[in-house]
Write a protein that holds these residues in place. Structure first.
Motif, PDB file in Angstrom:
ATOM      1  N   CYS A 197       0.823  -1.235  -0.042  1.00 32.59           N
ATOM      2  CA  CYS A 197       0.022   0.185  -0.098  1.00 32.59           C
ATOM      3  C   CYS A 197       0.965   1.270   0.111  1.00 32.59           C
ATOM      4  O   CYS A 197       1.108   2.269   0.962  1.00 32.59           O
ATOM      5  N   GLU A 413      -7.127   1.068  -0.444  1.00 32.47           N
ATOM      6  CA  GLU A 413      -7.363  -0.302  -0.200  1.00 32.47           C
ATOM      7  C   GLU A 413      -6.395  -0.960  -1.074  1.00 32.47           C
ATOM      8  O   GLU A 413      -6.686  -0.952  -2.449  1.00 32.47           O
ATOM      9  N   CYS A 414      -5.421  -1.715  -0.696  1.00 26.52           N
ATOM     10  CA  CYS A 414      -4.436  -2.220  -1.662  1.00 26.52           C
ATOM     11  C   CYS A 414      -4.207  -3.502  -1.805  1.00 26.52           C
ATOM     12  O   CYS A 414      -3.259  -4.188  -2.324  1.00 26.52           O
ATOM     13  N   SER A 415      -5.318  -4.442  -0.984  1.00 25.08           N
ATOM     14  CA  SER A 415      -5.280  -5.848  -1.100  1.00 25.08           C
ATOM     15  C   SER A 415      -5.479  -6.126  -2.335  1.00 25.08           C
ATOM     16  O   SER A 415      -6.080  -5.490  -3.396  1.00 25.08           O
ATOM     17  N   ALA A 418      -9.398  -5.947  -3.006  1.00 16.40           N
ATOM     18  CA  ALA A 418      -9.968  -4.884  -3.309  1.00 16.40           C
ATOM     19  C   ALA A 418      -9.414  -4.317  -4.540  1.00 16.40           C
ATOM     20  O   ALA A 418     -10.347  -3.542  -5.174  1.00 16.40           O
TER      21      ALA A 418
END
Length: 529
Positions: A197, A413-415, A418
């Motif tokens: 992120c 939101e960096c997953s 996401a």
């Protein structure tokens, strides 16, 4: 009786004469005794330059190895011999006529007066005369590509006379493919997703090492003409390739490798710039010419969770179409953005021109070959790499990459989940917009509100699909792509003097209302034989 004779003919024709599909019969043609004598180690088959680990002998792909049959007893000599390279599985396929050809490398004769290529068996070399010998030397070039960790067996026969001949363990070498990374491989394999992120800023430094001292064989006769092109590259997404082994070179790479002109390759990079696909930053370092070739060339670039790899290319002059560089260098790791790494660089062949040496007169490769390693270990005496393995070749440059800054993405939101959800939402919005536009009545003679906006966002028709690009190795599941270019004029100003470390922003930032995608991908598959 007819069927028995027919069966014998098949065995002779397919199994023991051509060596396919069955095991090669190495019995000497002159032999009066059809069974070999007991192998007592009088004669041995040795192979040089192969590392051994855990009682196994390993080979590296596309390398040259020296095979030697020699006597261990001074007074003993031999008249005839045969050496065969084969897949050990051939022992289980003696009568299997559908046996697939497997790459077992290539045997090369060195003295035509002593050895020749066998007409009895494939991938075999045998004696060319009846003189008495105490040793014989043959070269073996290991397989270039393989769909698995290919094992190769080198098997020899030695005959003292028509009654005494040998095969066995002392005349057999089994080689296993070395799965260690090449010396110039990036430290981490490319990853499809990056869940960091944050963004990062890097410096990449190219140190030239090509010199008469380090690479004396056939070094160019006019060193004042020697030089490296601009270092050109980009940060990019997983599915983008600036260049890749086993794939055709782009027009930009072709021109860079042949003429050291980087402008076309830079345009190709710029045309693929996009916020979430293609490329992000143009990498451009200074060119270096003699006598300043050892001075470093620097460039800065940025990466993010989409564009987390980088690739570069540097042309070499003089050369037919050779270049240095790295492809799909991964910077996103489980521990964060890679801090620092240095790798050696060795020449690559763009596959667009045929030439043996730096100053040889090149001819156009028709059809265009894939990008491959320059023929290290060549058997041509005019080659700078004559019988030199990659492990013994001094690097032509070193590439160092180091992290300068990390910029956290606050509230993002960096997953992976996401990112996929965000992409799905955007796709749904585009589909809804397309449906609404389709329901509207067209306005005859409508004038666009902003020609500049149209020029900036319009794209050409899609080009042809590229060849299949395997995800791993040289076969199996992969992807192919097709591209289209922006129609904007003056995307790249020929008269503009780009400075080092320039960062060009994606063209699509203000084109949300149009489909500005410049590349599409499609799954594909290459059979592994």
């Amino acid at each position: 009786m007819y069927y028995i004779l027919y069966y014998i003919v098949l065995l002779v024709s397919f199994g023991y004469v051509t060596g396919q599909p069955g095991r090669c019969d190495q019995t000497p043609l002159q032999a009066k005794v059809l069974e070999p004598s007991k192998d007592t180690g009088i004669f041995r088959l040795d192979i040089q330059n192969t590392p051994g680990r855990a009682e196994k002998t390993y080979y590296s792909p596309d390398q040259t190895y020296v095979l030697t049959i020699r006597t261990t007893v001074p007074e003993k000599t031999f008249k005839w011999f045969m050496i065969t390279a084969e897949d050990p599985e051939v022992d289980n396929n003696v009568f299997e006529f559908s046996h697939k050809n497997i790459d077992v490398g290539t045997l090369k004769t060195l003295d035509i007066n002593k050895s020749r290529y066998s007409e009895r068996c494939s991938s075999s070399v045998e004696n060319a005369d009846n003189s008495y010998k105490s040793d014989v030397e043959i070269h073996w070039v290991s397989p270039k590509q393989s769909s698995k960790n290919q094992t190769v067996r080198i098997r020899a026969m030695v005959a003292e006379n028509d009654e005494v001949w040998y095969t066995g363990d002392n005349l057999t070498v089994v080689l296993y493919k070395n799965t260690d990374k090449a010396l110039d491989s990036p430290p981490f394999p490319p990853s499809k997703h990056c869940n960091l992120c944050s963004e990062a800023r890097y410096e990449v430094i190219f140190y030239g090492k090509w010199s008469r001292v380090a690479h004396p064989r056939h070094y160019p006769s006019k060193p004042d003409d020697n030089g490296y092109s601009h270092m050109v590259g980009c940060s990019h997404v997983y599915n983008y390739s600036l260049w890749q082994q086993g794939i055709n070179a782009s027009d930009g790479l072709k021109i860079l490798a042949e003429t050291a002109d980087s402008s076309v390759l830079e345009r190709e990079i710029i045309s693929q710039m996009n916020e979430r696909s293609g490329t992000r930053t143009l990498i451009r370092g200074k060119r270096r010419h003699h006598p300043y070739m050892s001075e470093p060339s620097h460039a800065l670039f940025r990466v993010d969770r989409f564009h987390h790899l980088f690739s570069i290319a540097v042309g070499m002059r003089p050369s037919p179409d050779w270049f240095l560089g790295t492809s799909k260098f991964e910077l996103c790791t489980d521990e964060g953005w890679l801090e620092e790494e240095e790798i050696p660089l060795y020449p690559w062949d763009a596959g667009t021109m045929d030439g043996i040496s730096y100053e040889s007169q090149p001819t156009v490769s028709t059809p265009r070959d894939n990008v491959e390693r320059v023929e290290v270990g060549s058997f041509n005496v005019d080659s700078p790499f004559y019988q030199i393995n990659l492990n013994d070749l001094p690097p032509f440059a070193k590439l160092k990459v180091r992290r300068l800054d990390v910029f956290p993405l606050i509230g993002a939101e960096c997953s992976e989940e996401a990112a996929e959800k965000e992409e799905e939402e955007k796709l749904e919005e585009k589909e809804e917009d397309a449906e609404e536009e389709a329901q509207e009545e067209p306005v005859v003679g409508e004038v666009k509100q902003s020609f500049a906006h149209e020029d900036r966002c319009s794209r050409s028709e899609w080009g042809a699909w590229s060849s299949c690009n395997p995800n791993n190795g040289n076969c199996g599941a992969g992807f192919r792509s097709r591209t289209r270019r922006p129609l904007e004029k003056n995307i790249y100003n020929e008269n503009y003097d780009y400075q080092d470390n320039v960062q060009v922003q994606p063209l699509s930032r203000n084109c949300e209302d149009q489909d500005t995608k410049s590349v599409e991908y499609q799954d594909c598959f290459i059979d592994c034989y």
